[in-house]
Enzyme design. Structure first.
Site, PDB file in Angstrom:
ATOM      1  N   ASP A   1      10.139   7.327   7.036  1.00 59.30           N
ATOM      2  CA  ASP A   1       8.923   6.911   7.739  1.00 59.30           C
ATOM      3  C   ASP A   1       9.178   6.618   9.215  1.00 59.30           C
ATOM      4  O   ASP A   1      10.323   6.589   9.667  1.00 59.30           O
ATOM      5  CB  ASP A   1       8.313   5.675   7.046  1.00 59.30           C
ATOM      6  CG  ASP A   1       9.354   4.585   6.754  1.00 59.30           C
ATOM      7  OD1 ASP A   1      10.467   4.672   7.294  1.00 59.30           O
ATOM      8  OD2 ASP A   1       9.042   3.668   5.998  1.00 59.30           O
TER       9      ASP A   1
ATOM     10  N   GLU B   1       2.045   1.376   0.954  1.00 63.73           N
ATOM     11  CA  GLU B   1       1.590   0.013   0.702  1.00 63.73           C
ATOM     12  C   GLU B   1       0.814  -0.060  -0.613  1.00 63.73           C
ATOM     13  O   GLU B   1       0.326   0.964  -1.110  1.00 63.73           O
ATOM     14  CB  GLU B   1       0.665  -0.420   1.855  1.00 63.73           C
ATOM     15  CG  GLU B   1       1.358  -0.490   3.217  1.00 63.73           C
ATOM     16  CD  GLU B   1       2.157  -1.771   3.421  1.00 63.73           C
ATOM     17  OE1 GLU B   1       2.737  -2.287   2.446  1.00 63.73           O
ATOM     18  OE2 GLU B   1       2.184  -2.259   4.563  1.00 63.73           O
TER      19      GLU B   1
HETATM   20  C1  GLP Z   1      10.079  -1.445   6.181  1.00 64.50           C
HETATM   21  C2  GLP Z   1      10.425  -0.002   5.830  1.00 64.50           C
HETATM   22  C3  GLP Z   1      10.826   0.151   4.387  1.00 64.50           C
HETATM   23  C4  GLP Z   1      11.848  -0.904   4.028  1.00 64.50           C
HETATM   24  C5  GLP Z   1      11.229  -2.271   4.181  1.00 64.50           C
HETATM   25  C6  GLP Z   1      12.143  -3.410   3.788  1.00 64.50           C
HETATM   26  O1  GLP Z   1       8.760  -1.744   5.924  1.00 64.50           O
HETATM   27  N1  GLP Z   1       9.365   0.898   6.107  1.00 64.50           N
HETATM   28  O2  GLP Z   1      11.346   1.454   4.169  1.00 64.50           O
HETATM   29  O3  GLP Z   1      12.294  -0.719   2.716  1.00 64.50           O
HETATM   30  O4  GLP Z   1      10.871  -2.422   5.559  1.00 64.50           O
HETATM   31  O5  GLP Z   1      12.975  -3.704   4.843  1.00 64.50           O
HETATM   32  P1  GLP Z   1      14.173  -4.726   4.794  1.00 64.50           P
HETATM   33  O6  GLP Z   1      15.313  -3.971   4.175  1.00 64.50           O
HETATM   34  O7  GLP Z   1      14.425  -5.042   6.236  1.00 64.50           O
HETATM   35  O8  GLP Z   1      13.741  -5.897   3.996  1.00 64.50           O
END
Ligand code: GLP
Length: 235
Positions: A67, A143
């Site tokens: 993404d 989401e």
């Molecule tokens: C973002 C990304 C996701 C990721 C999520 C969790 O929203 N788009 O792909 O899994 O954050 O991130 P973190 O690993 O920093 O908790």
């Protein structure tokens, strides 16, 4: 689904890095699906170290990221392209031409989404998809909603995701409200999925992996995937 529980972030990172490393050793020209966020930073460190030691060779590896934020060009420090260069691509012998992140600043985002889905297909699909998970169960930027989005598409980010991700921005109002992401269908097409989650994600990981399969918990669809490994840091 294989659930591997570990005690620390470092253990999670070592295991995940070794699983991805094994994929590269078994298929040097593999297609890796990659993720951003705090969760994979340690995993990428392991990959960099193993490349420096000469254990891993990225020269034929191709990557596709999950993404990107809408509105952030690749040279913006908060863009996912910047994150990937900074945490992995700049430190291994990968050919940047073989690294792909959806374009967040395309004039026509729908066309960009279609082109990104077609690109993944043209590469022969993803051999191994690395995933983190959001506190609301999102994977990529899929989401919670009423259906499982099939293909690459643009999304409106939820307040909870904007709040969670604002920690990485100077000001909350700088966090983009839209993103482009692989769809649930795109992720499900990957041959193998590796989901990594820190201790703060225990509740949502359990709900997603053992609870009801529902688009309100997007990661719950992974229960239907044929080859999923979850590495969870135990609380
Ligand atoms: C973002 C990304 C996701 C990721 C999520 C969790 O929203 N788009 O792909 O899994 O954050 O991130 P973190 O690993 O920093 O908790």
């Amino acid at each position: 689904m294989r659930m591997i529980k570990v005690k620390t972030y470092e253990e999670m990172s070592l295991l995940a890095g070794n699983i991805i490393g094994a994929q590269i050793l078994l298929k040097p020209d593999c297609v890796l699906g990659l993720a951003t966020g705090s969760s994979p930073i340690g995993t990428y460190k392991v990959l960099v170290e193993n490349c420096e030691k000469g254990i891993l060779n990225f020269s034929k590896v191709k990557t596709v990221n999950l993404d990107e934020y809408c509105g952030l060009p690749g040279d913006n420090v908060n863009s996912y392209r910047y994150f990937m260069n900074d945490n992995l691509f700049d430190h291994v012998n990968i050919d940047k031409v073989n690294t792909h992140v959806p374009g967040g600043v395309a004039d026509d985002m729908d066309a960009e989404a279609k082109a990104y889905e077609a690109l993944i297909d043209s590469m022969g699909g993803i051999d191994l998809q690395l995933l983190g998970i959001g506190h609301n169960g999102h994977i990529g930027f899929n989401e919670p909603t009423t259906h499982f989005p099939k293909e690459v598409h643009t999304v409106q980010l939820t307040e909870s995701t904007i709040n969670a991700n604002s920690r990485l921005f100077e000001r909350r109002e700088d966090v983009p409200t839209q993103a482009i992401t692989m769809g649930i269908g795109t992720i499900m097409k990957a041959e193998r999925v590796l989901l990594i989650a820190g201790a703060d994600k225990t509740e949502i990981v359990m709900k997603a992996m053992y609870g009801e399969i529902t688009p309100e918990v997007p990661a719950s669809i992974l229960q239907l995937h044929k080859d999923v490994t979850v590495i969870l840091v135990e609380e």
